[in-house]
Scaffold this motif. Structure first.
Motif, mmCIF file in Angstrom:
data_model
loop_
_atom_site.group_PDB
_atom_site.id
_atom_site.type_symbol
_atom_site.label_atom_id
_atom_site.label_comp_id
_atom_site.label_asym_id
_atom_site.label_seq_id
_atom_site.Cartn_x
_atom_site.Cartn_y
_atom_site.Cartn_z
ATOM 1 N N TYR A 2 26.938 -13.419 24.702
ATOM 2 C CA TYR A 2 26.777 -11.733 24.575
ATOM 3 C C TYR A 2 26.594 -11.461 23.321
ATOM 4 C CZ TYR A 2 28.466 -12.666 29.349
ATOM 5 O OH TYR A 2 28.422 -13.166 30.596
ATOM 6 N N SER A 42 25.444 -20.439 28.036
ATOM 7 C CA SER A 42 26.501 -20.841 27.215
ATOM 8 C C SER A 42 27.023 -22.210 27.284
ATOM 9 C CB SER A 42 27.680 -19.832 27.271
ATOM 10 O OG SER A 42 28.147 -20.036 28.631
ATOM 11 N N ARG A 43 26.970 -22.641 28.873
ATOM 12 C CA ARG A 43 27.461 -23.963 28.970
ATOM 13 C C ARG A 43 26.485 -24.936 28.518
ATOM 14 N NH1 ARG A 43 28.948 -21.989 34.052
ATOM 15 N NH2 ARG A 43 27.066 -22.670 35.115
ATOM 16 N N ARG A 87 26.224 -17.310 31.556
ATOM 17 C CA ARG A 87 27.213 -18.197 31.483
ATOM 18 C C ARG A 87 26.682 -19.518 31.472
ATOM 19 N NH1 ARG A 87 32.190 -16.681 31.673
ATOM 20 N NH2 ARG A 87 32.847 -14.486 32.150
ATOM 21 N N GLU A 88 25.530 -19.704 32.319
ATOM 22 C CA GLU A 88 24.964 -21.209 32.203
ATOM 23 C C GLU A 88 24.390 -21.633 30.972
ATOM 24 O OE1 GLU A 88 21.301 -23.656 34.557
ATOM 25 O OE2 GLU A 88 21.908 -21.630 35.467
ATOM 26 N N SER A 98 21.596 -18.279 33.991
ATOM 27 C CA SER A 98 22.469 -16.843 33.671
ATOM 28 C C SER A 98 23.006 -17.137 32.444
ATOM 29 C CB SER A 98 23.621 -17.114 34.886
ATOM 30 O OG SER A 98 24.553 -18.340 34.598
ATOM 31 N N SER A 151 31.037 -20.371 23.806
ATOM 32 C CA SER A 151 31.755 -19.576 24.896
ATOM 33 C C SER A 151 30.637 -18.545 25.287
ATOM 34 C CB SER A 151 33.085 -18.790 24.081
ATOM 35 O OG SER A 151 32.442 -18.015 23.100
ATOM 36 N N PRO A 152 30.714 -17.957 26.450
ATOM 37 C CA PRO A 152 29.845 -16.709 26.892
ATOM 38 C C PRO A 152 30.061 -15.617 25.993
ATOM 39 C CG PRO A 152 31.388 -17.446 28.691
ATOM 40 C CD PRO A 152 31.770 -18.302 27.473
#
Length: 198
Positions: free
Chosen positions: A53, A42-43, A39-40, A37, A48-49
């Motif tokens: 984006y 970004s981690r 978000r994943e 994903s 940061s998300p």
């Protein structure tokens, strides 16, 4: 492999997008074998998300980018295979075999390239593997119509073999790939004997 720091300030223009793509590809090739994903992602990269984006506004944008990178890598594998041939029919056969072997080596990426989202608009930049196929078939054919038929026929056969092997319907075997993708026997209309195709 691109190495990056987890500090967002260290990214230069363009390098964050490259890092995100590399991590996305690594996730596809990893033990879980699935697209991360946003978000994943970004981690994994350590940003940061919001930073993700900016480059990929949604999951579809990431999928398209990964598919485009896959097409580039497939094309590189096919060009490498073709470089070992001295004649056009053999180059044609070797690119088809490289297509199947790429699929077997990168199954999750390969499936993502051809099953996720709308097909990318055809261009040499977006799909260099298709551009190589078009170039070879135009050289092997007498007319534009024949070249278009040969390109679709060759792609369908190579893709079908790849999927049958990936799905375990036929064994994934190098010798079998060579036999199934013998250009002269597949396309006798070219008027070449089987000895001309390895």
């Amino acid at each position: 492999m691109l190495t990056v720091s987890t500090s967002p300030e260290t990214y230069h223009h363009g390098s964050l997008r490259d890092a995100l793509l590399q991590e996305g590809l690594a996730a596809l090739e990893g033990e879980d074998g699935k697209e991360p994903s946003l978000r994943e992602l970004s981690r994994r990269v350590g940003v940061s998300p919001t930073a993700v984006y900016r480059h990929f506004p949604d999951k579809q944008a990431l999928t398209r980018a990964l598919a485009t990178e896959g097409a580039k890598r497939l094309s590189e594998a096919q060009h490498e295979a073709a470089s070992h041939a001295n004649d056009l029919p053999t180059r044609f056969a070797l690119t088809g075999r490289a297509y199947v072997r790429f699929a077997l080596a990168h199954p999750v990426l390969f499936r993502l390239m051809y099953t996720q989202g709308a097909p990318a608009e055809h261009s040499e930049q977006a799909d260099p593997a298709r551009a190589l196929l078009d170039d070879l078939t135009s050289q092997l054919s007498r007319t534009k119509e024949e070249a278009e038929r040969l390109a679709l026929q060759a792609w369908s056969i190579a893709h079908g073999i790849a999927m049958l092997m990936l799905d375990g319907r036929i064994r994934a075997d190098d010798a079998l790939i060579d036999r199934l993708l013998d250009t002269a026997s597949l396309f006798p209309v070219q008027g070449r004997s089987s000895e001309e195709s390895p």
